[in-house]
Write an enzyme that holds these catalytic residues in place. Structure first.
Site, PDB file in Angstrom:
ATOM      1  N   ASN A  71       0.806  -1.220   0.000  1.00  0.00           N
ATOM      2  CA  ASN A  71       0.000   0.000   0.000  1.00  0.00           C
ATOM      3  C   ASN A  71       0.842   1.274   0.000  1.00  0.00           C
ATOM      4  O   ASN A  71       0.322   2.348  -0.281  1.00  0.00           O
ATOM      5  CB  ASN A  71      -0.926  -0.005   1.217  1.00  0.00           C
ATOM      6  CG  ASN A  71      -1.680   1.290   1.386  1.00  0.00           C
ATOM      7  OD1 ASN A  71      -2.544   1.625   0.586  1.00  0.00           O
ATOM      8  ND2 ASN A  71      -1.345   2.049   2.430  1.00  0.00           N
TER       9      ASN A  71
ATOM     10  N   ALA B 261       1.705   6.502 -14.070  1.00  0.00           N
ATOM     11  CA  ALA B 261       2.698   5.550 -14.572  1.00  0.00           C
ATOM     12  C   ALA B 261       3.043   4.515 -13.509  1.00  0.00           C
ATOM     13  O   ALA B 261       3.169   3.318 -13.803  1.00  0.00           O
ATOM     14  CB  ALA B 261       3.954   6.286 -15.022  1.00  0.00           C
TER      15      ALA B 261
ATOM     16  N   LYS C 294       1.148   3.495 -11.005  1.00  0.00           N
ATOM     17  CA  LYS C 294       0.017   2.608 -10.743  1.00  0.00           C
ATOM     18  C   LYS C 294      -0.260   1.677 -11.923  1.00  0.00           C
ATOM     19  O   LYS C 294      -0.669   0.525 -11.739  1.00  0.00           O
ATOM     20  CB  LYS C 294      -1.217   3.428 -10.379  1.00  0.00           C
ATOM     21  CG  LYS C 294      -1.070   4.222  -9.069  1.00  0.00           C
ATOM     22  CD  LYS C 294      -0.804   3.307  -7.882  1.00  0.00           C
ATOM     23  CE  LYS C 294      -0.797   4.062  -6.571  1.00  0.00           C
ATOM     24  NZ  LYS C 294      -0.604   3.185  -5.392  1.00  0.00           N
TER      25      LYS C 294
ATOM     26  N   TYR D  98       2.304   9.507 -11.063  1.00  0.00           N
ATOM     27  CA  TYR D  98       1.441   8.625 -10.258  1.00  0.00           C
ATOM     28  C   TYR D  98       0.744   7.595 -11.145  1.00  0.00           C
ATOM     29  O   TYR D  98       0.696   6.396 -10.828  1.00  0.00           O
ATOM     30  CB  TYR D  98       0.418   9.477  -9.519  1.00  0.00           C
ATOM     31  CG  TYR D  98      -0.409   8.736  -8.497  1.00  0.00           C
ATOM     32  CD1 TYR D  98       0.148   8.313  -7.296  1.00  0.00           C
ATOM     33  CD2 TYR D  98      -1.754   8.480  -8.721  1.00  0.00           C
ATOM     34  CE1 TYR D  98      -0.613   7.640  -6.347  1.00  0.00           C
ATOM     35  CE2 TYR D  98      -2.530   7.814  -7.786  1.00  0.00           C
ATOM     36  CZ  TYR D  98      -1.957   7.399  -6.598  1.00  0.00           C
ATOM     37  OH  TYR D  98      -2.713   6.731  -5.662  1.00  0.00           O
TER      38      TYR D  98
END
Length: 242
Positions: free
Chosen positions: A87, A154, A156, A152
């Protein structure tokens, strides 16, 4: 869930990570919280008073040796690892033409490289055990992109590709890997949005509200424990990507 499960959650100090820790601990699991900075003593005391089977490990998952050490510490203390929730994540939003390379890479390193590092070392353990489950926290941004979030998105999108590849490689030893792709969730990140951006986001969500960390934790719990599910990306976004 078995009450003797051992589950490691990265980025566990707040938001989705902490909600996931609480949900799993409430069901009897021994949960290890990986945090970047040690949780304040008073907060940790209150947390462990309610959930006594918690352990806190400080470390930056984007560092390869740190990731290896985290898994080794879990095995030394518990002798097994049943679940990993990747996470840990950061943002540094900026339009693509204004985004500096170092700010692009800092997000990639924490979000994508950190997920890779932890997956690599956890998978070695789980394959020897011939059982285990990994859940990666991706994002709808990784599926569809978003203005101002090239780094971000890219990271994810990379996590989604990593999830599917891990699932294919791990299945031969009965280890599963899935991802959850949250939409707009009420966290410290979304709390920084101004009223205009919030209103625009809500207009795109059929359920007309942001999700909660607890709702994502519920999805993570499901992915950890559904025994015939692997290589999937579960979108939890109130219908935003319909």
């Amino acid at each position: 869930m078995s009450v003797d499960e051992v589950i490691l959650v990265t980025g566990a100090a707040k938001g989705i990570g902490l909600a996931t820790v609480k949900r799993l601990a409430a069901q009897g699991a021994s949960v290890i919280l990986n945090v970047h900075h040690e949780i304040e003593a008073a907060d940790w005391q209150a947390l462990t008073a309610e959930y006594p089977r918690l352990t806190q490990l400080v470390g930056d998952v984007s560092d390869d040796q740190t990731a290896a050490d985290l898994i080794e510490t879990v095995m030394t203390n518990f002798g097994r690892l049943d679940g990993l929730v990747n996470n840990a994540g950061v943002t540094h939003d900026q339009l693509l033409t204004r985004l500096h390379a170092e700010d692009f890479m800092s997000v990639i390193q924490t979000n994508l490289l950190g997920t890779f590092n932890m997956t690599k070392y956890a998978l070695k353990v789980m394959q020897r055990q011939r059982q285990g489950a990994i859940v990666n926290v991706a994002s709808v941004v990784g599926l569809h992109g978003n203005i101002g979030q090239a780094n971000y998105a890219a990271s994810k999108a990379g996590i989604i590709g990593l999830t599917k590849t891990t699932a294919k490689e791990a299945a031969r030893r009965q280890v599963r890997c899935n991802a959850v792709a949250p939409g707009m969730i009420t966290t410290a990140m979304t709390a920084q949005l101004n009223d205009r951006v919030t209103a625009a986001a809500l207009s795109d969500i059929p359920l007309k509200r942001f999700g909660t960390p607890d709702e994502i934790a519920q999805a993570i719990d499901f992915l950890l424990h559904q025994p015939y599910l692997t290589g999937q990306v579960l979108t939890v976004d109130g219908g935003m990507t319909i």
